[in-house]
Design a protein around this motif. Structure first.
Motif, PDB file in Angstrom:
ATOM      1  N   ASN A  87       0.833  -1.210   0.000  1.00 31.78           N
ATOM      2  CA  ASN A  87       0.000   0.000   0.000  1.00 31.78           C
ATOM      3  C   ASN A  87       0.863   1.252   0.000  1.00 31.78           C
ATOM      4  O   ASN A  87       0.568   2.219  -0.707  1.00 31.78           O
ATOM      5  CB  ASN A  87      -0.937   0.003   1.213  1.00 31.78           C
ATOM      6  N   ASP A  88       1.926   1.235   0.795  1.00 36.49           N
ATOM      7  CA  ASP A  88       2.837   2.374   0.840  1.00 36.49           C
ATOM      8  C   ASP A  88       3.391   2.666  -0.554  1.00 36.49           C
ATOM      9  O   ASP A  88       3.373   3.804  -1.022  1.00 36.49           O
ATOM     10  CB  ASP A  88       3.973   2.089   1.824  1.00 36.49           C
ATOM     11  N   GLU A  89       3.866   1.629  -1.235  1.00 38.04           N
ATOM     12  CA  GLU A  89       4.416   1.792  -2.584  1.00 38.04           C
ATOM     13  C   GLU A  89       3.357   2.304  -3.550  1.00 38.04           C
ATOM     14  O   GLU A  89       3.636   3.175  -4.395  1.00 38.04           O
ATOM     15  CB  GLU A  89       4.980   0.466  -3.087  1.00 38.04           C
ATOM     16  N   ALA A  90       2.158   1.776  -3.450  1.00 38.10           N
ATOM     17  CA  ALA A  90       1.083   2.189  -4.363  1.00 38.10           C
ATOM     18  C   ALA A  90       0.729   3.662  -4.177  1.00 38.10           C
ATOM     19  O   ALA A  90       0.547   4.393  -5.153  1.00 38.10           O
ATOM     20  CB  ALA A  90      -0.151   1.305  -4.147  1.00 38.10           C
ATOM     21  N   PHE A  91       0.631   4.114  -2.933  1.00 38.07           N
ATOM     22  CA  PHE A  91       0.323   5.529  -2.679  1.00 38.07           C
ATOM     23  C   PHE A  91       1.424   6.435  -3.210  1.00 38.07           C
ATOM     24  O   PHE A  91       1.161   7.518  -3.729  1.00 38.07           O
ATOM     25  CB  PHE A  91       0.111   5.783  -1.189  1.00 38.07           C
ATOM     26  N   ARG A  92       2.662   5.993  -3.101  1.00 42.40           N
ATOM     27  CA  ARG A  92       3.793   6.824  -3.536  1.00 42.40           C
ATOM     28  C   ARG A  92       3.834   6.999  -5.051  1.00 42.40           C
ATOM     29  O   ARG A  92       4.510   7.887  -5.564  1.00 42.40           O
ATOM     30  CB  ARG A  92       5.109   6.252  -3.000  1.00 42.40           C
ATOM     31  N   GLU A  93       3.107   6.182  -5.775  1.00 41.10           N
ATOM     32  CA  GLU A  93       3.030   6.331  -7.232  1.00 41.10           C
ATOM     33  C   GLU A  93       2.172   7.523  -7.641  1.00 41.10           C
ATOM     34  O   GLU A  93       2.153   7.886  -8.816  1.00 41.10           O
ATOM     35  CB  GLU A  93       2.465   5.052  -7.855  1.00 41.10           C
ATOM     36  N   PHE A  94       1.468   8.127  -6.693  1.00 45.39           N
ATOM     37  CA  PHE A  94       0.576   9.244  -7.006  1.00 45.39           C
ATOM     38  C   PHE A  94       0.880  10.447  -6.114  1.00 45.39           C
ATOM     39  O   PHE A  94       0.061  10.842  -5.278  1.00 45.39           O
ATOM     40  CB  PHE A  94      -0.883   8.799  -6.831  1.00 45.39           C
ATOM     41  N   LEU A  97      -1.658  13.191  -5.579  1.00 39.28           N
ATOM     42  CA  LEU A  97      -2.844  12.919  -4.765  1.00 39.28           C
ATOM     43  C   LEU A  97      -2.527  12.775  -3.282  1.00 39.28           C
ATOM     44  O   LEU A  97      -3.340  13.126  -2.436  1.00 39.28           O
ATOM     45  CB  LEU A  97      -3.532  11.637  -5.251  1.00 39.28           C
ATOM     46  N   PHE A  98      -1.348  12.226  -2.971  1.00 40.00           N
ATOM     47  CA  PHE A  98      -1.006  11.931  -1.589  1.00 40.00           C
ATOM     48  C   PHE A  98       0.354  12.527  -1.259  1.00 40.00           C
ATOM     49  O   PHE A  98       1.332  12.257  -1.952  1.00 40.00           O
ATOM     50  CB  PHE A  98      -0.960  10.414  -1.353  1.00 40.00           C
ATOM     51  N   SER A  99       0.407  13.297  -0.191  1.00 43.92           N
ATOM     52  CA  SER A  99       1.689  13.873   0.213  1.00 43.92           C
ATOM     53  C   SER A  99       2.556  12.801   0.855  1.00 43.92           C
ATOM     54  O   SER A  99       2.046  11.827   1.429  1.00 43.92           O
ATOM     55  CB  SER A  99       1.475  15.028   1.192  1.00 43.92           C
ATOM     56  N   GLN A 100       3.862  12.969   0.769  1.00 37.00           N
ATOM     57  CA  GLN A 100       4.797  12.013   1.358  1.00 37.00           C
ATOM     58  C   GLN A 100       4.583  11.903   2.865  1.00 37.00           C
ATOM     59  O   GLN A 100       4.692  10.816   3.435  1.00 37.00           O
ATOM     60  CB  GLN A 100       6.239  12.427   1.042  1.00 37.00           C
ATOM     61  N   ASP A 101       4.272  13.026   3.508  1.00 33.93           N
ATOM     62  CA  ASP A 101       4.034  13.002   4.956  1.00 33.93           C
ATOM     63  C   ASP A 101       2.795  12.188   5.308  1.00 33.93           C
ATOM     64  O   ASP A 101       2.796  11.423   6.283  1.00 33.93           O
ATOM     65  CB  ASP A 101       3.885  14.432   5.497  1.00 33.93           C
ATOM     66  N   GLU A 102       1.731  12.349   4.504  1.00 31.19           N
ATOM     67  CA  GLU A 102       0.509  11.582   4.756  1.00 31.19           C
ATOM     68  C   GLU A 102       0.737  10.089   4.555  1.00 31.19           C
ATOM     69  O   GLU A 102       0.261   9.268   5.338  1.00 31.19           O
ATOM     70  CB  GLU A 102      -0.619  12.060   3.828  1.00 31.19           C
ATOM     71  N   ILE A 103       1.479   9.766   3.510  1.00 26.51           N
ATOM     72  CA  ILE A 103       1.772   8.357   3.243  1.00 26.51           C
ATOM     73  C   ILE A 103       2.595   7.765   4.383  1.00 26.51           C
ATOM     74  O   ILE A 103       2.298   6.667   4.883  1.00 26.51           O
ATOM     75  CB  ILE A 103       2.511   8.199   1.903  1.00 26.51           C
TER      76      ILE A 103
END
Length: 199
Positions: A87-94, A97-103
């Motif tokens: 999930n972490d890797e998937a969020f980092r692809e966008f 949409l998602f800030s690094q801090d939020e991820i």
């Protein structure tokens, strides 16, 4: 299943036939089509999930879980940790949409929660409550046939993905009911399930 397993054959003409006389090239299940308007998501949309149906639904899930084979709890628990990383890797692809801090915060929160529940999951696995269940138990995967709820379209492609704590399998259904503002039905399903399983 209506007719069981049937052969798909290559006929002398070169064409395929179901149950033909030629060389068998594949096997298929002969199944009966059900009324797609009788799936529980569609019944919910029409306000048709009443107390009687909710009670029958709780019974059906308890019966399915009773027959579900015990899974390799160690493999499933290890997979949960891997899902957090995926999930972490998937969020980092966008990044738009998602800030690094939020991820990072979500990943850390997920890892902390996993760490807290891991001993409980291990204990539940030790007593046989991690099983190969449905894996995708929402209202759209349950149909009313002859007045009874029938679970279908369970996850078959991966035994680890299809496995889990029985309460997770149930929670997926309860969450769907609550999301549809059917809290009373969710309560009835949950209580019937607990009553049937004596847990």
């Amino acid at each position: 299943v209506v007719g069981g397993v049937v052969a798909i054959t290559r006929e002398a003409s070169g064409g395929l036939a179901i149950g033909g006389k030629g060389k068998i090239v594949e096997w298929a299940l002969e199944m009966q089509r059900f009324d797609e308007n009788a799936t529980l998501d569609r019944l919910a949309d029409r306000g048709r999930i009443d107390d009687v149906l909710a009670d029958a639904l709780g019974h059906a899930v308890a019966a399915a879980h009773e027959k579900a084979p015990v899974a390799d709890a160690t493999a499933w628990i290890a997979a949960l940790s891997e899902y957090i990383s995926q999930n972490d890797e998937a969020f980092r692809e966008f990044p738009d949409l998602f800030s690094q801090d939020e991820i990072a915060a979500l990943t850390q929160s997920s890892r902390d929660a996993f760490s807290r529940v891991q001993p409980l999951l291990k204990r539940r696995g030790d007593i046989g409550l991690i099983r190969r269940g449905h894996g995708d138990l929402h209202l759209g995967n349950i149909v009313l046939i002859d007045g009874k709820p029938v679970l279908f379209d369970a996850i078959e492609f991966d035994p680890v993905v299809a496995s889990g704590d029985l309460l997770y399998d149930l929670a997926f259904l309860l969450m769907d009911l609550v999301e549809r503002v059917l809290g009373n039905a969710a309560n009835i399903v949950f209580n019937r399930y607990l009553s049937e399983t004596a847990r």
